[in-house]
Design a protein around this motif. Structure first.
Motif, PDB file in Angstrom:
ATOM      1  N   SER A   1     -29.833  -6.493  24.268  1.00  0.00           N
ATOM      2  CA  SER A   1     -28.708  -7.321  23.839  1.00  0.00           C
ATOM      3  C   SER A   1     -29.054  -8.809  23.866  1.00  0.00           C
TER       4      SER A   1
ATOM      5  N   GLY B   1     -29.035 -11.345  20.723  1.00  0.00           N
ATOM      6  CA  GLY B   1     -28.347 -12.636  20.680  1.00  0.00           C
ATOM      7  C   GLY B   1     -29.266 -13.772  20.273  1.00  0.00           C
TER       8      GLY B   1
ATOM      9  N   ALA C   1     -19.677  -9.508  19.634  1.00  0.00           N
ATOM     10  CA  ALA C   1     -20.465  -9.117  20.811  1.00  0.00           C
ATOM     11  C   ALA C   1     -19.526  -8.415  21.777  1.00  0.00           C
TER      12      ALA C   1
ATOM     13  N   ALA D   1     -25.258 -10.501  25.284  1.00  0.00           N
ATOM     14  CA  ALA D   1     -25.562 -10.856  23.895  1.00  0.00           C
ATOM     15  C   ALA D   1     -24.769 -12.080  23.448  1.00  0.00           C
ATOM     16  N   GLY D   2     -23.454 -12.062  23.714  1.00  0.00           N
ATOM     17  CA  GLY D   2     -22.600 -13.154  23.258  1.00  0.00           C
ATOM     18  C   GLY D   2     -22.936 -14.482  23.900  1.00  0.00           C
TER      19      GLY D   2
ATOM     20  N   ILE E   1     -23.808  -8.020  17.421  1.00  0.00           N
ATOM     21  CA  ILE E   1     -24.935  -8.095  18.342  1.00  0.00           C
ATOM     22  C   ILE E   1     -24.613  -7.302  19.608  1.00  0.00           C
ATOM     23  N   GLY E   2     -25.644  -6.984  20.377  1.00  0.00           N
ATOM     24  CA  GLY E   2     -25.441  -6.279  21.633  1.00  0.00           C
ATOM     25  C   GLY E   2     -24.944  -4.859  21.423  1.00  0.00           C
TER      26      GLY E   2
END
Length: 387
Positions: free
Chosen positions: A285, A289, A147, A13-14, A267-268
């Motif tokens: 995820s 993102g 994340a 995600a990150g 997120i994620g």
């Protein structure tokens, strides 16, 4: 050091968020607490659609794909097998570390700064900026993106996660050699209260004779059940050796009630973006993102980081992915209450397509409609899925 956005956590995600926001010309930093990528254990199975969602070229995908998967076999408590097949590749078993390296390469090439071994210690909002203090760095930005997984510092620091709101399942996984499967191009799932209480065992074949062999259970010690499973399946593991061991928890309670506040987004897995019935979180995820980056770019252009503006991310995510997570959670809540006898009966009723849909939170109305015709499951399962 000033940025447009700070991301805590260099997972799928990150890194996806950082890449997509950096591609729009914004300055992004990613702070990762670990020395290397992909420390957390993972079954490493993905659907073929992940490559498309992540916008990865086939040549780069070949750098992390360990094996193409043609199907999956779900084994009921009585040994009945449900075979799930596809005309093309159903998915892939990947080397997750190499997968994250590719995502990191894409993010860095787009202009994102990635800092390893930078565990965040403090984050505060002052004068419209989030000031983040990590191990050796202090960075500032108007937007902070958490994340950082199921033990999210960000969610707790900004009051987004209520105490005991997150439901997790403990998992352990071995990487094993000389795993002998009838069809090494299939993944295998074993269910049943004697096998894995309120969870399942998975066997994901990698390259050669290697396989990820793991388990998630609730209310019991996962390693004890996994060792018991291996001992009882010598036709698969007679010549096998364990060469890696990892354990961690996985979020299975659905998305957190709040995943945005002023200047902050989750997120994620930090946001609970994991399919509850399977524990799969890579695809969900990456989608989180991407969607978050789209909304973040608008917020940066407007210079408006209010929860209301950032909330567009939540509504966009819920249109498809959030609904799937919610429906999969309904499935988990009913399946984990079934006896082995009921699981055996369910295996007789459901088609392979039904099993996939129920696990992934897709077309659950279709599955529920079929179950309504069966007295045993009409009240116990079908109506719960339709609620």
């Amino acid at each position: 050091m000033k940025y447009d956005a700070i991301v805590v956590g260099a997972g799928p995600a990150g890194l996806m968020f950082a890449r997509k926001l950096a591609e729009k010309g914004f300055k992004v930093s990613v702070l990762e607490k670990n020395e290397t990528l992909s420390v957390k254990p993972c079954g490493e199975g993905i659907s073929s659609r992940v490559i498309t969602t992540a916008e990865i070229s086939q040549s780069d995908a070949n750098r992390f794909i360990s094996r193409s998967i043609r199907g999956a076999i779900v084994v009921a408590p009585n040994g009945k097998q449900l075979s799930i097949t596809s005309e093309g590749d159903l998915g892939y078993i990947i080397d997750k570390r190499n997968f994250l390296r590719v995502l990191g390469e894409y993010a860095a090439s787009a202009g994102a700064d990635i800092f390893m071994r930078e565990q965040v210690k403090q984050a505060t909002v002052t004068g419209g900026l989030v000031r983040v203090t990590a191990r050796t760095l202090t960075v500032e930005a108007p937007l902070l993106v958490g994340a950082d997984g199921y033990l999210s510092f960000t969610s707790r620091a900004f009051g987004l996660e209520r105490q005991a709101e997150r439901k997790v399942i403990p998992t352990v996984q071995y990487l094993m050699t000389n795993v002998s499967l009838d069809n090494p191009d299939y993944t295998y799932f074993y269910i049943g209260n004697e096998v894995a209480p309120k969870g399942y065992v998975w066997i994901f074949p990698k390259d050669g004779t290697l396989a990820n062999v793991g388990i998630g259970v609730q209310g019991s010690a996962p390693k004890i059940y996994l060792d018991k499973f291996i001992k009882e399946h010598q036709e698969i593991f007679a010549k096998s050796k364990i060469i890696e061991f990892k354990g961690a928890a996985v979020t299975i309670g659905g998305m957190l009630e709040r995943i945005v506040t002023d200047h902050v987004m989750l997120i994620g897995e930090a946001a609970g973006q994991v399919i509850p019935l399977t524990g799969g979180g890579i695809h969900t995820s990456i989608a989180g993102g991407k969607i978050a980056a789209e909304v973040a770019s608008k917020a940066l252009e407007l210079d408006d980081f209010s929860a209301k503006t950032l909330g567009e991310y939540v509504s966009k995510y819920n249109e498809y992915w959030g609904k799937r997570i919610k429906d999969s959670l309904k499935g988990l809540n009913v399946i984990e209450k079934l006896s082995d006898e009921e699981l055996n009966q369910l295996a007789e009723i459901l088609s392979p397509e039904d099993v996939v849909n129920l696990a992934n939170g897709e077309n659950v109305v279709q599955v529920a409609t079929k179950l309504l015709r069966h007295p045993i499951f009409s009240l116990k399962v079908a109506k719960a899925l339709l609620s």
